[in-house]
Design an enzyme around this catalytic site. Structure first.
Site, PDB file in Angstrom:
ATOM      1  N   GLU A 193     -36.749  14.089  -2.583  1.00 36.40           N
ATOM      2  CA  GLU A 193     -35.798  14.748  -1.702  1.00 36.40           C
ATOM      3  C   GLU A 193     -35.123  13.785  -0.743  1.00 36.40           C
ATOM      4  OE1 GLU A 193     -36.395  18.296   0.454  1.00 36.40           O
ATOM      5  OE2 GLU A 193     -37.562  19.270  -1.099  1.00 36.40           O
ATOM      6  N   SER A 232     -41.325  17.653   2.922  1.00 42.66           N
ATOM      7  CA  SER A 232     -41.524  17.669   1.470  1.00 42.66           C
ATOM      8  C   SER A 232     -40.810  16.479   0.839  1.00 42.66           C
ATOM      9  CB  SER A 232     -40.989  18.970   0.876  1.00 42.66           C
ATOM     10  OG  SER A 232     -41.702  20.074   1.383  1.00 42.66           O
ATOM     11  N   ARG A 284     -31.190  21.871  -2.995  1.00 45.80           N
ATOM     12  CA  ARG A 284     -31.372  20.653  -2.198  1.00 45.80           C
ATOM     13  C   ARG A 284     -30.275  19.630  -2.536  1.00 45.80           C
ATOM     14  NH1 ARG A 284     -33.759  24.197  -0.864  1.00 45.80           N
ATOM     15  NH2 ARG A 284     -35.970  24.452  -0.432  1.00 45.80           N
TER      16      ARG A 284
END
Length: 346
Positions: free
Chosen positions: A342, A246, A170
């Site tokens: 995130e 998420s 990520r």
């Protein structure tokens, strides 16, 4: 520069439709970018002089805590095509403003499998390399060939390969050294001609087994359908309940830390990594701390998926961040593990 390439500035532009949390915030100026020439025209416009800039595609990976006192570049570049092929793969290019899920569906319609595990991830193609999106056993970087971007300060057009993008979990060059320096305009993917299904994740395997087309060797279309079904069952639709997917990364810890944690928490959900470290399921950690379904004001942890923070209606970015910090604090206190957000928080 033609008239069509000039930058159409809109003052006081509402950004509710451009962030999936649905926050009621505004931009000092906004400019819709449908052609590359418009991008540099906007950046060089005297009204933008000295102003901070924010690039938005689908707004699915950003938390806007207040009005943005600067120029928002709304990337709406469109187009997708098969560029070429070689003995091993097809190379497919998509413009940065293309919705990611639509692009994945289009590749399958062309008979080009390889991206099906990444179905229904919100956002645009241009955002995919920044986040190095991933799901159900596949990361975008595994299918990445190159991208085209414009350096905002110089107007230079650059082509970057995977090494230059420095992909991580990520993570990428664009979230670190390259942050705010470039605007991605198109991405090219390498889709292998020798395709192998990735259906090992339990949720996907169960969905495939229950489907009317159950097979020992599922097709790419079957995996696509399974991923869509699982995501729709677990994740709220941003159009119905504001969220950014998420909210936390799955933390990766050293093997020694994992072994110590497993002694205290034998049921901890984990995934061994090639480098010997262990990835933990952030949703499980959050759930064990009792946060699933809990709210702080109008911000809440989703009742079906603890990784997802939601706007119950009328929440602002500060409330969502306060909730996120409370979750992080409790996970750290119980498990000794730090959760990292995130989305980009502004």
């Amino acid at each position: 520069m033609s008239q069509s390439d000039s930058a159409a500035f809109i003052a006081g532009y509402p950004l509710k439709a451009h962030n999936t949390f649905g926050f009621e915030v505004r931009a000092q100026f906004a400019c819709r970018i449908e052609r590359e020439a418009q991008l540099m025209a906007a950046v060089r416009d005297p009204r933008a002089a000295g102003l901070p800039r924010l690039v938005l595609g689908g707004g699915s990976n950003v938390v806007l805590t207040d009005d943005f006192a600067g120029l928002v570049l709304l990337v709406a570049l469109q187009g997708r095509r098969v560029v070429r092929e070689d003995h091993d793969a097809w190379y497919v290019e998509a413009a940065a403003g293309e919705p990611w899920h639509d692009f994945v569906a289009w590749t399958l319609a062309q008979g080009l499998p390889g991206l099906e595990n990444l179905a229904l991830i919100p956002g645009t193609v241009g955002a995919a390399p920044i986040q190095n999106i991933g799901a159900y056993g596949l990361e975008m970087c595994e299918r990445f060939a190159s991208l085209r971007a414009i350096e905002l300060e110089t107007g230079a057009v650059v082509e970057l390969d995977a090494d230059a993008c420095r992909f991580g979990y990520r993570d990428s060059f664009f979230k670190r050294e390259g942050r705010d320096r470039f605007v991605i305009t198109s991405v090219t993917f390498r889709l292998p001609k020798v395709w192998q299904p990735r259906a090992g994740y339990a949720d996907i395997a169960r969905e495939l087994a229950a489907s009317e087309h159950a097979s020992a060797a599922p097709s790419a279309q079957a995996i696509f359908a399974a991923v869509v079904a699982v995501r729709r069952a677990k994740l709220p639709d941003p159009l119905q309940l504001g969220n950014a997917g998420s909210f936390f990364k799955n933390p990766v810890v050293e093997a020694t830390q994992f072994e110590a944690l497993k002694l205290k928490e034998p049921e901890v959900v984990s995934y061994p990594q090639p480098d010997g470290r262990v990835k933990l399921a952030a949703g499980w950690l959050i759930d064990r701390c009792g946060w699933k379904g809990r709210a702080m004001g109008a911000a809440a942890v989703h009742e079906r998926q603890a990784l997802v923070l939601v706007n119950l209606g009328g929440a602002n970015g500060a409330e969502v961040l306060a909730l996120a910090k409370a979750v992080q604090r409790d996970v750290l206190a119980r498990f000794g593990v730090e959760l990292e957000a995130e989305p980009v928080c502004l």
